[in-house]
Motif scaffolding. Structure first.
Motif, PDB file in Angstrom:
ATOM      1  N   ALA A 183       0.840  -1.196   0.000  1.00 54.39           N
ATOM      2  CA  ALA A 183       0.000   0.000   0.000  1.00 54.39           C
ATOM      3  C   ALA A 183       0.878   1.251   0.000  1.00 54.39           C
ATOM      4  CB  ALA A 183      -0.918  -0.013   1.221  1.00 54.39           C
ATOM      5  N   TYR A 184       1.881   1.229   0.845  1.00 58.19           N
ATOM      6  CA  TYR A 184       2.786   2.370   0.931  1.00 58.19           C
ATOM      7  C   TYR A 184       3.485   2.590  -0.403  1.00 58.19           C
ATOM      8  CZ  TYR A 184       7.053   4.951   2.026  1.00 58.19           C
ATOM      9  OH  TYR A 184       8.069   5.862   2.001  1.00 58.19           O
ATOM     10  N   GLN A 185       4.012   1.521  -0.981  1.00 60.41           N
ATOM     11  CA  GLN A 185       4.780   1.650  -2.220  1.00 60.41           C
ATOM     12  C   GLN A 185       3.924   2.203  -3.347  1.00 60.41           C
ATOM     13  OE1 GLN A 185       6.569  -2.174  -3.009  1.00 60.41           O
ATOM     14  NE2 GLN A 185       7.337  -2.276  -0.898  1.00 60.41           N
ATOM     15  N   ASN A 186       2.709   1.671  -3.438  1.00 59.79           N
ATOM     16  CA  ASN A 186       1.860   2.138  -4.533  1.00 59.79           C
ATOM     17  C   ASN A 186       1.468   3.597  -4.356  1.00 59.79           C
ATOM     18  OD1 ASN A 186       0.941  -0.013  -6.650  1.00 59.79           O
ATOM     19  ND2 ASN A 186       1.204  -1.067  -4.697  1.00 59.79           N
ATOM     20  N   PHE A 187       1.265   3.987  -3.100  1.00 58.57           N
ATOM     21  CA  PHE A 187       0.944   5.385  -2.870  1.00 58.57           C
ATOM     22  C   PHE A 187       2.153   6.262  -3.163  1.00 58.57           C
ATOM     23  CE2 PHE A 187       1.151   9.058   0.022  1.00 58.57           C
ATOM     24  CZ  PHE A 187       0.132   9.796  -0.554  1.00 58.57           C
ATOM     25  N   VAL A 210      -3.140  14.551  -2.930  1.00 62.90           N
ATOM     26  CA  VAL A 210      -4.572  14.272  -3.032  1.00 62.90           C
ATOM     27  C   VAL A 210      -4.939  13.929  -4.471  1.00 62.90           C
ATOM     28  CG1 VAL A 210      -6.873  15.224  -2.764  1.00 62.90           C
ATOM     29  CG2 VAL A 210      -5.117  15.694  -1.045  1.00 62.90           C
ATOM     30  N   GLU A 211      -4.389  14.693  -5.394  1.00 65.10           N
ATOM     31  CA  GLU A 211      -4.707  14.442  -6.802  1.00 65.10           C
ATOM     32  C   GLU A 211      -4.180  13.071  -7.240  1.00 65.10           C
ATOM     33  OE1 GLU A 211      -2.832  17.003  -9.609  1.00 65.10           O
ATOM     34  OE2 GLU A 211      -4.077  16.290 -11.266  1.00 65.10           O
ATOM     35  N   ALA A 212      -2.948  12.796  -6.795  1.00 68.01           N
ATOM     36  CA  ALA A 212      -2.348  11.522  -7.173  1.00 68.01           C
ATOM     37  C   ALA A 212      -3.192  10.360  -6.664  1.00 68.01           C
ATOM     38  CB  ALA A 212      -0.932  11.438  -6.590  1.00 68.01           C
ATOM     39  N   LEU A 213      -3.574  10.441  -5.402  1.00 65.80           N
ATOM     40  CA  LEU A 213      -4.359   9.347  -4.818  1.00 65.80           C
ATOM     41  C   LEU A 213      -5.712   9.228  -5.528  1.00 65.80           C
ATOM     42  CD1 LEU A 213      -4.600   7.126  -2.807  1.00 65.80           C
ATOM     43  CD2 LEU A 213      -5.287   8.762  -1.064  1.00 65.80           C
ATOM     44  N   THR A 214      -6.296  10.393  -5.841  1.00 71.92           N
ATOM     45  CA  THR A 214      -7.568  10.378  -6.538  1.00 71.92           C
ATOM     46  C   THR A 214      -7.433   9.663  -7.877  1.00 71.92           C
ATOM     47  OG1 THR A 214      -8.010  12.497  -5.517  1.00 71.92           O
ATOM     48  CG2 THR A 214      -9.489  11.826  -7.287  1.00 71.92           C
ATOM     49  N   LYS A 215      -6.369   9.998  -8.603  1.00 67.07           N
ATOM     50  CA  LYS A 215      -6.179   9.365  -9.910  1.00 67.07           C
ATOM     51  C   LYS A 215      -5.973   7.855  -9.758  1.00 67.07           C
ATOM     52  CE  LYS A 215      -5.103  12.930 -12.903  1.00 67.07           C
ATOM     53  NZ  LYS A 215      -5.604  13.611 -13.791  1.00 67.07           N
ATOM     54  N   PHE A 216      -5.236   7.504  -8.714  1.00 69.49           N
ATOM     55  CA  PHE A 216      -4.975   6.082  -8.493  1.00 69.49           C
ATOM     56  C   PHE A 216      -6.278   5.338  -8.199  1.00 69.49           C
ATOM     57  CE2 PHE A 216      -3.521   2.555  -5.691  1.00 69.49           C
ATOM     58  CZ  PHE A 216      -2.749   1.888  -6.640  1.00 69.49           C
ATOM     59  N   LYS A 217      -7.083   5.973  -7.358  1.00 69.08           N
ATOM     60  CA  LYS A 217      -8.347   5.378  -6.984  1.00 69.08           C
ATOM     61  C   LYS A 217      -9.257   5.216  -8.205  1.00 69.08           C
ATOM     62  CE  LYS A 217     -12.652   6.611  -5.055  1.00 69.08           C
ATOM     63  NZ  LYS A 217     -13.529   7.409  -4.302  1.00 69.08           N
TER      64      LYS A 217
END
Ligand code: ATP
Ligand code: ATP
Ligand code: MG
Ligand code: MG
Lengths: 263, 422, 317, 354, 354
Positions: free
Chosen positions: B194-198, B224-231
């Motif tokens: 989880a950490y690595q992917n984030f 926030v944007e990065a996590l949003t895109k990942f999600k």
């Protein structure tokens, strides 16, 4: 009908794992399993059983399991006999204590245990594991055996006294043979517990004394997950215990069922 | 007394430099003795040839070389060190453990003179913490993008052209997604993953974990944007295999890619070997490899280099250092590249054309070094992984919006930093 | 005075001394038999346990460069207020309640089923032992293979039968994973509980069922009013011992979740949390405090059990 | 009240090759209000018969009628009978009052009525003070009474008893036996009573069914059973001390030589070889000189008011009950006189009375 | 052979507040070669006494001498005695031969000698054909014999029996009792025999020690015990049917009114109030008109050759044993005559014979 459902419930999971070990990864590890019997291969078994890094832990487990069982049974019978036959203050507390030990989490004991074993030069050795397992399994063994010994009619022991048996002979010639089914059940329990343990073996061994469960769990490596091998190892780890359970089933069931398991 | 003396809490020498010598370890003299090495099970080359070579070159005997399961090693080390065990001389390490065990005073600090000059920076980072060097790397590792050319072709894409931007990546992944097949998969089933992917998406969007004072800044707008895109890969574009949420390690991901049902993965270099291996549906011709496409930057990646460190309680530190240095030598490194598919730790071997010939991925690796590749191994890595995995899982399952999740994670991290960074 | 009348003194003392010699011999035998086991238990469990209690009194984090400092009950105070502990505790209680509850309920039903004579009953009883023989590590691997989100057989069957519309990610969602864990654990602990219940059933005299039939109790009423009340002993015992074991479950969680207690701490029971704190966070004092708090919780069950036990011994007499 | 008819009732346990015939074609009628004992040695099928009457075991053949109606497929609770078990079969988890009232509760009798009947039954059997105790805290005798009270409280048409006294000690057994007899006189319900103790059967019963190996040997009043045993088995089983049963061979003038000895008895017109039975208490002993003797005293067992003297006839032993503390001692030469004794004769092979 | 002396032997179980006195100051001597029974109801301390003689229990006070030597400190196996247990205590995991030979084996007797003695004991008790069987495959009677054989094979000075017959059924019990008596005559070893069955004690023993609540009530020959019971307890315990024991009050001319009824007996010069004992078999019954009656027949228990008639005297019940199948029936008015009966008189409080 109900029995059928029960059997499926009991056996299916294990059989599925067995299939996993028999089919090549590509057959089952896909979205729709391919159960073509022509694909069955013993390759995985051949590979593991020809691999010393698997065979050695297996031998370790066998040695540790058998030794622990023997030590537990010998020491446990003595202690259980005394608890079953003698009345003394604190007896009840001791009995309950044996059971209470079941509540102790192994986790916190790991570091002090490690220190203790190393102080005696037993870290990463088979005797070290045996001693540790003995300590953890003995209370349960004692608890169960007390129940079985209590079932031995005291009049038989009195008869033995009249027949000129010493105390030790009474235990050995009368109490032990009569509690045999219960002892067999207890022994199997001790063996299963020591053979299967993972956490203590993980912490208390390194390269020299690693056991089968540790090795089996290790198929889940960071870069080397091998499900077929893991399933194979799983089957191999479970089979000796299963065989033991089957061979001893008459005594286990009789011991546990008739002796009214107290632990 | 002997028992409790080992880990007595009142004993001031339990912390800091308690080894045979004070101060960083310098190479020198002609060390002798016997070594006990505890490694993970990533490399086979040491057992196969390197140990024999080391023994004949130095005269030092390697008494035991044990390969442990990576998942078990942390517990085992922690037990060994806490009990001041001196039976193990050399232990395997990576960025997180270097920081954790180094700060605890359990690893022997190395003098600069012991460090080969041609070490690649990310590899050196994996064995350093706050300017101190606690070991030497054994291989380098950086994530790159792998794609399945067969699937790409079926999806009507140009199979040989790597997606260069996030949008291209999403489009390609979408094209390759169809029933029973996903365009993308990752491994966020366990805390480390989880950490690595984030961290990876954070870097891809130009963000970072901490500022200079280790103040967490990953809840920035970029974060926030990065996590949003990942999600959105999972929830909006539906290109991410939902099984990613339960995939607990890189090897599962590697197998999944090799099974041919996944279009694109970002994975460690060993993926190449797995994908071109016997059991794989892919071949050298059908595996595509390239830079991971960035969101606001061209690319970025995370580092996963591993190394060896010296137990601070070891009685054979000189001999241990000799082993550490031997592993960084060209012959060993070349073997690691050739036989195992990891990247070398020295620029000398990296730049050697032989390397790229043996391992095509090396080319991509060299390109990667132009962009940010970080790992941020810290003493609190375990705790951070854990708390971040909870937040990430909540985000992916739609329970928490990315911003709230990151803010919460950041404030918890701040507390951790305060606790461990005194 | 002493020399005046020695004979009666001697006469009185001799039998007493003789008798006590016999008693000493018995005592020596008893101690000789019991001591080795007790020594091992006390040394290998008592010492580490004492040490754990000792550790729990310190702020003892291996990762900070500061030496451990005594904090008294500080760690326990922290345990009380730690939301992570609370969450783990609730999870643990859920896990224990369901495994134990479902386990015991199923065990009673299965035992009643297996107590009826039918052909192949012995075989079924033997096969009952299969889950018991499967080591926890293997158990973890096994259920992982079965419930895997992409290759698991449950998904294959579910999709094949049209029960699921899409693959269910059993191991990706904290709640689902906990349920899988509960399922796996129940499967494994069932045989032992069943044998326990079978033992209890054998202890019920057959004639009271006949008496109940004559008294007009139907099958269901016989189960409720005769079988269940008479199984009270074994059931209570199973409940408590199994609760102890359930609270200790580690290996299965470890293997099933790749050593993480995840996803998202979904399977981090109180015991697993103690493990994480002790071995991942290297916060030994706090880890010990969590584990000991959990133990105390379990001991409350043990106290309860003691009461039941005493009751049961009286019945036996 | 009820009349119970057994018509060719059979019971076989198991099936096929494992079949164990437990009871063969029993036919007899237990009259309304009668107290009938099933008497026989262990394993002869007494409990099996009782269980079939109760409906706890199914009959394998024949039929059972209660008050003229077939009950073969009636459940036990529909037959309106109460069962008292050998081991009492009290519910260990209920107190005495609940034990007594359980059958009523299951039959949905109203609470106050249950209460009343429990009290009444307890009063009758003098166990009112233990109504709140658990069975395990009672003495054997008290448990026995609870079991009886449980049966009585139900007020059934039929009482079935399966060796209810065999777990009691001698004193208590005698005492309860008398009580049982009074109870039957009071309640008047049909009772079937299983026992292997001939004395119990004799003292309690209106009629006795003597069984052996699943067969009915004789069905009759105690008087008939004792004075005209229908078979050799009945003769040997009923009466204490045991009847002397000896093979006899007809010799001159219709007299039989008993056990090949010099001891002769008259026995009317029986076949040449027969088994002759003589009750020890109907015979007499006289000390005689060695040449006149029938045998030699082997054992003397004083019983207080009488003594049993065992005489060695050479080929067999013969018991004679003599009054008072016997004046005979071991080794005495004695002659047996049978003037006042009735001589029972049984066929050597069939065992039937001739 | 051996003589056993008990001198103020006491036994207390437990300690301090939990102390349970089981046996009080027993003093008597068991003669060499005698067969002595310890007779008493359950819990009176018979087994405790026997265990102390055997050395299985320690004495709490007093001393035990065997052939004049104190044995307090001697382990059971040093006392040269054999014990036959109520439940036989056969070793279930050994075959019969091993069971019989076990005591010899433990005493390191040579193999062939063991063999010989086992055969001999088995032959005597007619169990040679089951020497290879396990105890669980034997019938109750066979088990009993194995237990006896085990004792006999040892050839000890003393035999101790703890209710060895109580688990056998009636027929087998009578039979084994006779065998036991013959065996004792043959072997002649001192035997101590615990029983709660007065008939067994009477028939077997040279002397009987009657116990009650840990106390010795009477020690004497069966004749003494039966005809001159020393206490009210002995009178009630010995003899079957039980002696009628009724409170009596002296009235005119040295006659006692029994149980407050119109039934009077003579009893010499006893105190004004006493308990009068009359054996049922020494009394007679006559049918009379209502105005002459002592009481009314309440129950008739036919026993074959005799019948017990229970007469309701109004305030008490009185049993009379009448010969044959009784001609009395329930409700008859009867008169009791006691001409041929000996009248026993006991002190109301102490229970001692007066
Ligand atoms: N459930 C059963 N299965 C097979 N055989 C049985 C069963 N119950 C009884 N029998 C057999 O039937 C025969 C009669 O048994 P039953 O119990 O009726 O004897 P009983 O006269 O009551 O003896 P006891 O006095 O010992 O109680 C016996 O030979 C017995 O072994
Ligand atoms: N181990 C013991 N601890 C305490 N009390 C005991 C023990 N053994 C016997 N008693 C008590 O001592 C008394 C005498 O017991 P004992 O066994 O000698 O009686 P008994 O005459 O043999 O009775 P039974 O005929 O029932 O065998 C009883 O009240 C009994 O409760
Ligand atoms: Mg029966
Ligand atoms: Mg006794």
């Amino acid at each position: 009908m109900l029995v059928g459902v029960l059997l499926v419930y009991l056996l299916a999971p294990f059989l599925w794992m067995a299939l996993y070990s028999l089919f090549p990864a590509s057959a089952l590890q896909s979205l729709t399993p391919n159960l073509d019997p022509r694909l069955i291969t013993l390759g995985s078994y051949r590979r593991l059983l020809g691999d010393s890094s698997f065979l050695v832990p297996m031998a370790h487990s066998a040695i540790v399991g058998i030794s622990t069982t023997v030590v537990c049974m010998v020491l446990g019978s003595g202690c259980a006999y005394v608890l079953a036959r003698y009345r003394f203050p604190g007896r009840h507390t001791l009995l309950v204590g044996m059971l209470t030990v079941q509540a102790v989490p192994v986790i916190v004991l790991a570091v002090p245990l490690f220190v203790l074993l190393r102080a005696f030069g037993m870290y990463d050795t088979l005797p070290g594991l045996v001693v540790t397992y003995t300590a953890f399994i003995l209370p349960l063994v004692v608890w169960m055996l007390v129940g079985f010994f209590q079932e031995v009619p005291p009049s038989l022991e009195r008869a033995a006294v009249i027949d000129a048996c010493s105390r030790l002979q009474i235990v050995w010639r009368i109490a032990v043979p009569l509690a045999a089914p219960g002892m067999a059940a207890t022994a199997v329990l001790a063996f299963i517990t020591s053979w299967s343990d993972f956490f203590l073996a993980k912490v208390l061994t390194s390269g020299n004394a690693a056991t089968l469960p540790v090795r089996t769990a290790a198929f889940q490596g960071l870069f080397a997950m091998d499900y077929t091998a893991a399933a194979t190892a799983g089957v191999i780890t479970a089979v000796p215990v299963l065989l033991l359970a089957l061979v001893a089933q008459r005594w286990i069931i009789r011991g546990l069922v008739e002796g009214a398991v107290k632990g | 007394a002997t028992l409790s003396g080992c880990v007595s809490p009142g004993d001031p020498s339990a912390k800091g430099s308690a080894g045979a010598s004070d101060g960083p370890l310098k190479p020198g003299g002609k060390p002798a003795g016997e070594l006990t090495i505890l490694d993970d099970n990533t490399n086979k080359v040491f057992q196969a040839s390197a140990i024999a070579a080391f023994q004949s070159a130095t005269g030092i005997k390697v008494k035991t070389y044990t390969m442990g399961n990576f998942n078990d090693l942390h517990d085992r080390f922690a037990t060994l060190f806490a009990a001041k065990d001196s039976t193990v001389d050399v232990v395997m390490t990576w960025a997180g453990w270097t920081a954790e065990f180094g700060q605890a005073g359990w690893l022997q600090e190395l003098d600069q003179t012991a460090v080969p000059k041609d070490l690649i920076k990310p590899a050196l980072d994996a064995v350093s913490w706050r300017g101190k060097v606690y070991g030497l790397p054994k291989f380098s590792s950086v994530q790159t993008m792998f794609w399945n050319k067969t699937l790409a072709k079926q999806a009507g894409l140009d199979a040989d052209k790597a997606p260069a931007t996030w949008d291209e990546f999403v489009a390609a992944a979408k094209a390759m997604t169809r029933p029973g097949q996903y365009g993308y998969a990752c491994d966020i089933g366990n805390p480390a993953g989880a950490y690595q992917n984030f961290l990876r998406v954070l870097l891809l969007n130009g963000g970072d974990m901490y500022d200079q004072d280790y103040k967490p800044i990953f809840n920035s707008e970029q974060g926030v944007e990065a996590l949003t895109k990942f999600k959105e890969l999972l929830t909006l574009h539906k290109v991410m295999d939902p099984a990613s949420l339960q995939t607990t390690n890189a090897s599962d991901l590697g197998d999944q890619f090799a099974r041919g049902s996944t279009g694109i993965v970002f994975n460690w270099p060993f993926q190449y070997a797995v994908a071109t291996g016997k059991a794989s549906k892919l071949t050298a011709q059908t595996v595509g490899n390239g830079l991971i496409p960035g969101i606001s930057v061209r690319s970025a990646s995370i580092d996963g280099s591993e190394g060896f460190a010296i137990n601070n309680y070891s009685k054979n530190k000189e001999a241990a250092l000799a082993w550490l240095q031997f592993v960084t030598t060209g012959t060993v490194q070349q073997k690691i590249v050739d036989q195992e598919g990891w990247f070398p730790v020295t620029s000398t071997v990296l730049d050697d054309p032989k390397s790229a010939a043996a391992l095509p991925v090396v080319t991509t690796y060299k390109e990667t070094t132009k962009y940010a590749t970080k790992r941020w191994g810290t003493p609190w890595s375990n705790e951070l992984d854990q708390l971040l995995s909870v937040q990430l899982n909540n985000v992916m399952n739609g329970k928490t919006p990315p911003r709230d999740a990151l803010n919460s994670a950041a404030s918890q991290t701040e507390a951790l930093v305060k606790r461990y960074l005194k | 005075m002493a020399g005046q009348d020695p004979a009666p003194v001697d006469g009185a003392a001799t039998p007493a001394r003789r008798r006590s010699r016999r008693r000493t011999r018995e005592l020596r035998f008893a101690i000789g038999m019991a001591a080795p086991a007790l020594v091992i238990i006390v040394l290998l469990l008592g010492y580490p346990m004492g040490y754990a209690v000792f550790m729990s009194g310190f702020d003892w984090s291996e990762k900070t460069a500061t030496p451990p400092s005594f904090v008294g009950l500080g760690n326990y105070a922290a345990v009380m207020h730690d939301p992570q502990v609370l969450a783990a505790l609730l999870r643990t209680l859920f896990f224990a309640a369901v495994t134990v509850g479902a386990g015991v309920t199923l065990a009673v039903l299965i035992a009643v089923l297996l107590n009826v004579e039918f052909r192949g009953r012995t075989l079924v009883r033997v096969l009952l032992l299969v889950p018991w023989a499967v080591p926890p590590v293997v158990n973890g691997i096994m259920w992982k293979l079965i419930f895997d989100g992409s290759t698991g057989v449950v998904n294959a069957i579910g999709l094949g039968l049209g029960i699921f519309h899409d693959r269910v990610q059993f191991l990706a969602d904290p709640t689902w994973t906990m349920n899988v864990l509960v399922f796996a654990e129940t499967w494994k602990l069932l045989p032992f509980l069943c044998l326990l219940m079978l033992a209890g059933l054998q202890g019920i005299p057959a004639n009271i069922y006949k008496a109940a039939r004559v008294d007009g109790a139907g099958a269901w009423q016989r189960f409720l009013r005769i079988t269940l009340p008479n199984l009270r002993g074994p059931i209570t015992f199973a409940l408590v011992v199994q609760t102890m074991w359930s609270l200790k479950v580690f290996d299965t969680i470890y293997v099933l979740t790749g050593g993480s207690g995840g996803p998202a701490e979904g399977t981090t029971t109180i015991n697993f949390l103690a493990y994480l704190v002790t071995f991942s966070n290297l916060d030994r004092g706090y880890g010990a405090a969590i584990a000991i708090s959990a133990t105390v919780l379990v001991l409350l069950f043990a106290v309860f059990w003691t009461v039941v036990l005493r009751d049961r011994k009286e019945v036996a007499r | 009240m009820a009349q119970i008819e057994l018509k060719k009732v059979q019971k076989t346990y198991g099936r096929g090759r494992n079949a164990v015939p437990a009871v063969h074609e029993l036919t007899y009628t237990i009259g309304d209000g009668d107290f009938v004992s099933l008497l026989g040695p262990s394993g002869c099928g007494k409990s099996t018969t009782l269980n079939m009457i109760a409906g706890l075991d199914e009959v394998s053949g024949g039929e059972i009628l209660i008050d003229g109606a077939r009950v073969d497929d009636l459940d036990p609770d529909k037959r309106d009978l109460a069962f008292v078990f050998q081991d009492y079969a009290l519910y260990p988890h209920m107190d005495v009052a609940a034990n007594i009232g359980f059958g009523l509760k299951m039959r949905k009798v109203a609470k106050p009525e249950i209460e009343r009947r429990v009290r009444d039954a307890a009063r009758r059997l003098d166990i009112e003070h233990v109504l709140g105790s658990r069975p395990r805290n009672l003495s054997g005798g008290q448990r026995q009474r609870v079991a009886l009270a449980r049966a009585i409280a139900r007020r059934p048409k039929v009482f079935l008893f399966d060796e209810p006294l065999s777990n009691l000690d001698a004193l208590l057994r005698d005492q309860t036996r008398s009580e049982l007899k009074m109870l039957h006189a009071e309640l008047g319900a049909t009772s079937v009573y299983v026992t292997h103790d001939q004395e119990e059967a004799m003292t309690l019963s209106d009629k006795i069914a003597v069984m052996s190996r699943g067969n009915l040997e004789q069905y009759g009043t105690p008087y008939e059973i004792y004075h005209r045993p229908a078979t050799r088995f009945v003769a040997s089983f009923v009466g204490k001390p045991r009847m002397n049963l000896l093979p006899a061979v007809r010799s001159e003038r219709g007299r039989y030589a008993v056990g090949g000895s010099s001891f002769f008895v008259d026995a009317g017109d029986a076949p040449d070889r027969a088994v002759v039975g003589l009750r020890p208490e109907e015979c007499q002993l006289d000390k005689v000189s060695a040449d006149q003797r029938h045998g030699v005293v082997k054992v003397v067992e004083p019983l207080g008011n009488v003594s049993d003297v065992i005489v060695d006839l050479g080929s067999a032993l013969f018991t004679v009950r003599t009054p008072g503390f016997s004046s005979f001692s071991v080794g005495d030469d004695v002659r047996i006189s049978v003037e006042r004794a009735s001589v029972h004769c049984f066929d050597e092979d069939s065992g039937l009375r001739v």
